[in-house]
Design a protein around this motif. Structure first.
Motif, mmCIF file in Angstrom:
data_model
loop_
_atom_site.group_PDB
_atom_site.id
_atom_site.type_symbol
_atom_site.label_atom_id
_atom_site.label_comp_id
_atom_site.label_asym_id
_atom_site.label_seq_id
_atom_site.Cartn_x
_atom_site.Cartn_y
_atom_site.Cartn_z
ATOM 1 N N ARG A 36 4.116 -1.191 4.721
ATOM 2 C CA ARG A 36 5.027 -1.416 3.598
ATOM 3 C C ARG A 36 6.442 -1.524 4.123
ATOM 4 N NH1 ARG A 36 3.274 2.259 -1.449
ATOM 5 N NH2 ARG A 36 5.446 2.841 -1.226
ATOM 6 N N CYS A 90 -7.947 -5.891 1.606
ATOM 7 C CA CYS A 90 -7.630 -4.510 1.952
ATOM 8 C C CYS A 90 -8.757 -3.926 2.789
ATOM 9 C CB CYS A 90 -7.439 -3.689 0.673
ATOM 10 S SG CYS A 90 -7.273 -1.913 0.969
ATOM 11 N N ASP A 136 -10.879 2.885 -0.377
ATOM 12 C CA ASP A 136 -10.268 3.290 -1.634
ATOM 13 C C ASP A 136 -8.811 3.632 -1.364
ATOM 14 O OD1 ASP A 136 -10.046 3.988 -4.315
ATOM 15 O OD2 ASP A 136 -10.545 6.088 -3.921
ATOM 16 N N PRO A 191 -5.219 4.695 -3.458
ATOM 17 C CA PRO A 191 -4.540 4.985 -4.721
ATOM 18 C C PRO A 191 -3.474 3.931 -5.020
ATOM 19 C CG PRO A 191 -4.738 6.970 -3.382
ATOM 20 C CD PRO A 191 -5.165 5.821 -2.524
ATOM 21 N N ARG A 192 -3.215 3.726 -6.304
ATOM 22 C CA ARG A 192 -2.286 2.680 -6.727
ATOM 23 C C ARG A 192 -0.907 2.857 -6.095
ATOM 24 N NH1 ARG A 192 -2.014 1.892 -13.025
ATOM 25 N NH2 ARG A 192 -4.203 1.446 -12.552
ATOM 26 N N GLU A 193 -0.441 4.106 -6.011
ATOM 27 C CA GLU A 193 0.902 4.333 -5.475
ATOM 28 C C GLU A 193 1.001 3.985 -3.989
ATOM 29 O OE1 GLU A 193 -1.208 8.402 -5.639
ATOM 30 O OE2 GLU A 193 -1.076 6.561 -6.845
ATOM 31 N N ASP A 194 -0.112 4.045 -3.257
ATOM 32 C CA ASP A 194 -0.109 3.646 -1.851
ATOM 33 C C ASP A 194 -0.251 2.138 -1.696
ATOM 34 O OD1 ASP A 194 0.089 6.228 -0.552
ATOM 35 O OD2 ASP A 194 -1.947 6.615 -1.229
ATOM 36 N N ALA A 195 -1.035 1.521 -2.580
ATOM 37 C CA ALA A 195 -1.299 0.083 -2.469
ATOM 38 C C ALA A 195 -0.105 -0.761 -2.909
ATOM 39 C CB ALA A 195 -2.526 -0.279 -3.299
ATOM 40 N N ALA A 196 0.769 -0.186 -3.729
ATOM 41 C CA ALA A 196 1.889 -0.956 -4.261
ATOM 42 C C ALA A 196 2.769 -1.497 -3.137
ATOM 43 C CB ALA A 196 2.716 -0.082 -5.201
#
Length: 322
Positions: free
Chosen positions: A196, A249, A253, A255-260
């Motif tokens: 990121r 990816c 699995d 979490p949304r906050e990591d994938a953003a």
């Protein structure tokens, strides 16, 4: 032969203790006067370290750790990263030469020594020391007082202590309870599956997403690592990751906050991170990036991560002599 994690240094005369060096394991083989260096993943890295040539010794096989020492004598893992990308980059990196810390001998003159006890192998290594020790090779001291060595290594910024049974045989490729490692902080190798950007900075590395391989080829997420990526370390890592961009990816699995905002990568890059272990949810606690591990592949990662997360080994004396 690999060491097992322990949370305490074993006591007693059956054990001997060494400094745990922050570098890369390397097998040094001399055949017919020619030197060959092999990384833990089985890669021939001889061409990356031309300054290590010149030993005049009989045929033998040695185990050790290759380190790049900074001005204070403390190993720098980051300084090693440029040294294994082939002879061209190695040539550019010669101003920062390496040292091999030798701690075992597996064969000598065609004789297999892996079935001999550590004490006998150590005696042979010390007999070879006068021919080995110069500015690029060393046979470090061993110590009887492991607790004191743990304190001294902490005071001097070293990684920790490795304790070995004096009667232990050498088990190639195996993780043994008769070699125990006690780091000051847990350092483990992980696979990078994404990155990121730093907030407000285009194309500047802010954090990497790391994990450990599963049997199905995907990664189990261990968390985000942002500490330690400032300056040159982050720029070098981003340059290494750029050609590995992927659409899919690689994590099982996220979490949304990591994938953003994450940019996914082919899971081929191994790095070392330092942490306070794993939190209850299986995420790294306060992780810090330590450096690239081009000497390893993703297949080398699973055992280290599982071992570091497992219950500590005991220091009970074995009954089978190893």
């Amino acid at each position: 032969m690999l060491a097992t994690f322990t949370d305490s240094v074993p006591e007693g005369s059956a054990w001997v203790h060494e400094v745990k060096w922050d570098g890369w394991r390397v097998v040094t083989e001399i055949r017919g006067g020619a030197l060959h260096l092999t990384s833990r993943s089985g890669r021939d890295i001889t061409a990356s370290f031309p300054e290590l040539g010149g030993l005049v010794l009989p045929d033998l096989v040695l185990d050790g750790e290759i380190v790049a020492l900074d001005e204070s004598g403390v190993p720098s893992l980051h300084a090693l990263a440029d040294r294994i990308s082939g002879p061209v980059r190695a040539g550019r990196a010669r101003p920062r030469p390496v040292t091999v810390m030798l701690f075992d001998v597996m064969a000598l003159g065609g004789r297999d020594l892996t079935g001999e006890p550590w004490a006998q192998r150590r005696a042979l290594l010390e007999a070879l020391a006068p021919s080995l020790e110069h500015d690029r090779w060393a046979v470090p001291e061993v110590y009887d007082d492991g607790a004191l060595l743990l304190d001294v290594t902490a005071q001097n910024g070293l990684e920790g202590v490795v304790s070995k049974r004096r009667d232990s045989r050498y088990l190639p490729g195996e993780r043994s309870p008769y070699w125990l490692k006690r780091p000051h902080r847990t350092t483990r190798s992980v696979v990078v599956g994404g990155w990121r950007e730093e907030t407000g900075a285009h194309r500047r590395l802010g954090a990497v997403l790391v994990g450990v391989p599963r049997d199905d080829g995907r990664l189990d997420l261990l968390g985000r690592v942002g500490s330690g990526l400032a300056g040159e370390a982050g720029r070098d890592l981003l340059a290494h990751l750029a050609p590995l961009a992927a659409e899919e990816c690689p994590f099982a699995d996220v979490p949304r906050e990591d994938a953003a905002g994450a940019r996914w990568l082919r899971p081929e890059t191994v790095v070392d991170v330092e942490s306070l272990g794993l939190a209850a949810q299986g995420r790294l606690r306060q992780p810090t990036y330590r450096g690239l591990r081009p000497d390893l592949t993703s297949a080398d990662v699973t055992a280290d991560v599982a071992d570091a997360a497992a219950e500590p080994a005991t220091s009970e004396e074995p009954t089978d002599g190893r």
